[in-house]
Design a protein around this motif. Structure first.
Motif, PDB file in Angstrom:
ATOM      1  N   TYR A   5      38.273   6.637 -15.568  1.00 48.45           N
ATOM      2  CA  TYR A   5      39.294   6.008 -16.402  1.00 48.45           C
ATOM      3  C   TYR A   5      40.650   5.956 -15.699  1.00 48.45           C
ATOM      4  CZ  TYR A   5      41.938   4.670 -20.517  1.00 48.45           C
ATOM      5  OH  TYR A   5      42.749   3.990 -21.385  1.00 48.45           O
ATOM      6  N   GLU A   6      40.930   6.966 -14.871  1.00 44.91           N
ATOM      7  CA  GLU A   6      42.209   6.989 -14.160  1.00 44.91           C
ATOM      8  C   GLU A   6      42.420   5.720 -13.326  1.00 44.91           C
ATOM      9  OE1 GLU A   6      43.551  11.608 -13.405  1.00 44.91           O
ATOM     10  OE2 GLU A   6      42.311  10.607 -11.918  1.00 44.91           O
ATOM     11  N   GLN A   7      41.300   5.173 -12.826  1.00 49.13           N
ATOM     12  CA  GLN A   7      41.412   3.975 -11.986  1.00 49.13           C
ATOM     13  C   GLN A   7      41.841   2.740 -12.790  1.00 49.13           C
ATOM     14  OE1 GLN A   7      37.881   3.457  -9.497  1.00 49.13           O
ATOM     15  NE2 GLN A   7      37.440   5.622  -9.777  1.00 49.13           N
ATOM     16  N   ILE A   8      41.545   2.736 -14.090  1.00 52.86           N
ATOM     17  CA  ILE A   8      41.934   1.557 -14.882  1.00 52.86           C
ATOM     18  C   ILE A   8      43.097   1.865 -15.822  1.00 52.86           C
ATOM     19  CG2 ILE A   8      39.786   0.231 -14.812  1.00 52.86           C
ATOM     20  CD1 ILE A   8      38.927   1.589 -17.385  1.00 52.86           C
ATOM     21  N   GLU A   9      43.535   3.123 -15.843  1.00 52.20           N
ATOM     22  CA  GLU A   9      44.620   3.512 -16.746  1.00 52.20           C
ATOM     23  C   GLU A   9      45.911   2.708 -16.529  1.00 52.20           C
ATOM     24  OE1 GLU A   9      45.469   7.646 -16.826  1.00 52.20           O
ATOM     25  OE2 GLU A   9      45.964   7.602 -18.975  1.00 52.20           O
ATOM     26  N   PRO A  10      46.261   2.364 -15.279  1.00 48.04           N
ATOM     27  CA  PRO A  10      47.462   1.532 -15.096  1.00 48.04           C
ATOM     28  C   PRO A  10      47.408   0.226 -15.896  1.00 48.04           C
ATOM     29  CG  PRO A  10      46.681   2.359 -12.984  1.00 48.04           C
ATOM     30  CD  PRO A  10      45.660   2.755 -14.002  1.00 48.04           C
ATOM     31  N   PHE A  11      46.206  -0.196 -16.269  1.00 44.21           N
ATOM     32  CA  PHE A  11      46.053  -1.466 -16.995  1.00 44.21           C
ATOM     33  C   PHE A  11      45.683  -1.222 -18.460  1.00 44.21           C
ATOM     34  CE2 PHE A  11      44.528  -1.681 -12.623  1.00 44.21           C
ATOM     35  CZ  PHE A  11      45.459  -2.560 -12.091  1.00 44.21           C
ATOM     36  N   LYS A  12      46.029  -0.053 -18.992  1.00 43.63           N
ATOM     37  CA  LYS A  12      45.510   0.314 -20.311  1.00 43.63           C
ATOM     38  C   LYS A  12      46.003  -0.597 -21.428  1.00 43.63           C
ATOM     39  CE  LYS A  12      48.944   3.870 -21.322  1.00 43.63           C
ATOM     40  NZ  LYS A  12      49.170   5.304 -21.503  1.00 43.63           N
TER      41      LYS A  12
END
Lengths: 298, 238
Positions: free
Chosen positions: A117-124
């Motif tokens: 999830y950390e990899q897509i968190e910037p786009f949450k």
């Protein structure tokens, strides 16, 4: 963890599964490998209690896929082949929604999805439909893990995904073992077999073989040669005209030839020479999963 | 002889450069693989070469015709097949062949003779009146390819032609491609499946609109000192 016994399923006259049987051990990363139309999705949907088998039995743990569907739906994570998220919800809203459906929240099992999830968190705050293919896969995987399932059923998660994202996805699947989660993943790509602990090869609704990738290759029972030359089509026809081989088929840059008895490469090259073919590379070759699949199909 | 010549071809959408000064020559009868991740620029490049989209700058000649000035001539001389859409499922096998023959404007005599030939080659004589949707996937793929080269184009474009089909059908399909190439048809395959690429004579790898690598599968593997094309690709894209 999974026990499948003699499962059959037909759609009208078409038999999608023919007495399929195999077992998946707890904690295994298990691959279901076969081409489109082999029966992979049907089998996964039966295990996920979305489809009833015509005959046969299947259990997930002690739960029967027909009788105990409620339990199974609570304790199994599922990622269907088509994008299964809510396109109009953001990344974070999707995750929160799936957590709430399973009566949990994002925090409780966050450690499980953290590396993904950390990899897509910037786009949450981005809507799911605006994500790239690789990011959609990561979000779908996060959503299917949010209730800490004991088993994860993934239907062709890497189909249509580029090589880099595919590699990352398989690395993520590898980490499920550390959390004690069993994974059953289907794929049409034979080369992905090597990334699994064990695989079942499936074709036309039949389970052809179940074993570790290494054992599958070891079961290849013929001698194999790989041959390369300039005129591929001419070379294939020439090799078929020799009475040395049981099968001749293109294989990437090479042509693969199989035979029951060992053949000296020099004999092959002499016979090809008599047909006017030279500058040919001939080597004994190690079989791959695809070679074994072809052997089992015939 | 070169059947596709691309010179500094560029396509911009606003400030985004989808194809960035790509130059390339593809020989007649060559099987050429164009690889790249989603968004690398493959589809845009193919759309320009097949006359479906205009270039922002640069030149290209396809089958001897300039893509800016003679786009209709280009279209007449190419064939196209994709994994997703190639045939009309609610038409029969024979109707599909006739429809595509008609679209490409070949004579009805030619359609008649060639249809029999194609059905024979594919072993589909008994299925000529069946709806395409009733055929197994592998047969559909082989028929789609036969339809794409039915009007004997100079170049055929194939988009992920063999993904998902079983290993035996897949190889029969590649033998059909080899046969077409040996008759002088140039084959341009776009795919993001690396093992599909290894069947090509030469491949180019695109990333962010640029062509980053070009050579035979063997040459590229040697240049990057790896065993699989997939590793070359990952090296370039990362």
């Amino acid at each position: 963890m999974i026990q499948i016994e003699q499962i059959s399923k037909s759609y009208n006259a078409h038999a999608a599964l023919k007495q399929a049987s195999f077992k998946v051990d707890r904690g295994e990363l298990f691959g279901l490998i076969g081409p489109d139309g082999a029966g992979k999705t049907t089998l996964i949907r039966i295990l996920m209690t979305l489809l009833l088998p015509d005959s046969g039995k299947a259990h997930i743990g002690q739960w029967d896929v027909v009788k105990d569907y409620r339990k199974i739906r609570q304790h199994v994570g599922y990622m269907p082949g088509n994008f299964s998220l809510y396109r109009d919800l953001t990344v974070e809203e999707n995750l929160r929604f799936f957590a709430s459906v399973f009566g949990t929240n994002i925090k409780t099992h966050y450690h499980l999805i953290k590396p993904i999830y950390e990899q897509i968190e910037p786009f949450k705050n981005r809507r799911a439909e605006k994500l790239s293919g690789g990011m959609k896969q990561k979000l779908a995987l996060s959503c299917s893990l949010i209730h800490r399932p004991e088993l994860l059923l993934l239907d062709e998660p890497t189909t249509g995904v580029d090589a880099v994202s595919r590699q990352e996805f398989w690395q993520m699947l590898g980490t499920m073992k550390e959390h004690g989660i069993t994974v059953l993943v289907s794929t049409p790509y034979m080369e992905e077999a090597d990334l699994c602990d064990r695989v079942a090869l499936i074709q036309n609704g039949e389970i052809l073989e179940v074993a570790s990738p290494k054992n599958i290759v070891d079961h290849f029972s013929s001698h194999l040669y790989r041959i390369k030359g300039k005129e591929r089509l001419g070379l294939i026809n020439a090799l078929r005209s020799l009475s040395l081989f049981t099968k001749v088929y293109p294989f990437g840059e090479y042509i693969h030839c199989t035979s029951d008895e060992a053949v000296e490469p020099v004999v092959i090259s002499q016979q090809l020479g008599q047909l006017g073919m030279d500058e040919i590379v001939i080597e004994a070759a190690l079989p791959g999963i695809e070679d074994r699949f072809i052997e089992l199909m015939a | 002889m070169d059947s596709i010549i691309i010179d500094q071809l560029t396509k911009k959408f606003g400030s985004f450069t989808a194809v960035d000064k790509v130059s390339l020559r593809i020989q007649k009868g060559e099987i050429f693989g164009l690889l790249g991740a989603n968004g690398a620029g493959k589809t845009t490049l193919i759309k320009i070469l097949t006359g479906l989209s205009g270039a922002s700058s640069g030149k290209a000649t396809v089958a001897g015709f300039d893509i800016h000035r003679h786009v209709e001539k280009v279209k007449m001389n190419i064939g196209y097949m994709s994994q997703k859409f190639s045939l009309y499922e609610d038409l029969t096998v024979r109707e599909n062949i006739q429809l595509f023959g008609g679209i490409y404007g070949v004579s009805s005599d030619y359609i008649k003779t060639k249809t029999t030939l194609v059905l024979d080659q594919l072993g589909l004589q008994d299925s000529a009146k069946k709806l395409v949707k009733s055929l197994p996937l592998g047969w559909r793929q082989k028929l789609a390819f036969s339809v794409a080269i039915f009007h004997e184009p100079k170049i055929v474009f194939l988009d992920e032609p063999t993904s998902g089909v079983d290993p035996i059908t897949r190889r029969q399909f590649w033998e059909m491609i080899y046969a077409a190439a040996s008759q002088g048809i140039t084959v341009l395959v776009t795919t993001h499946y690396m093992d599909e690429a290894s069947y090509c004579d030469r491949i180019a790898i695109m990333n962010a609109g640029k062509m980053e690598a070009l050579g035979s599968p063997g040459e590229l593997k040697a240049a990057y000192q790896v065993d699989h094309i997939e590793d070359v690709f990952i090296h370039i894209v990362r």
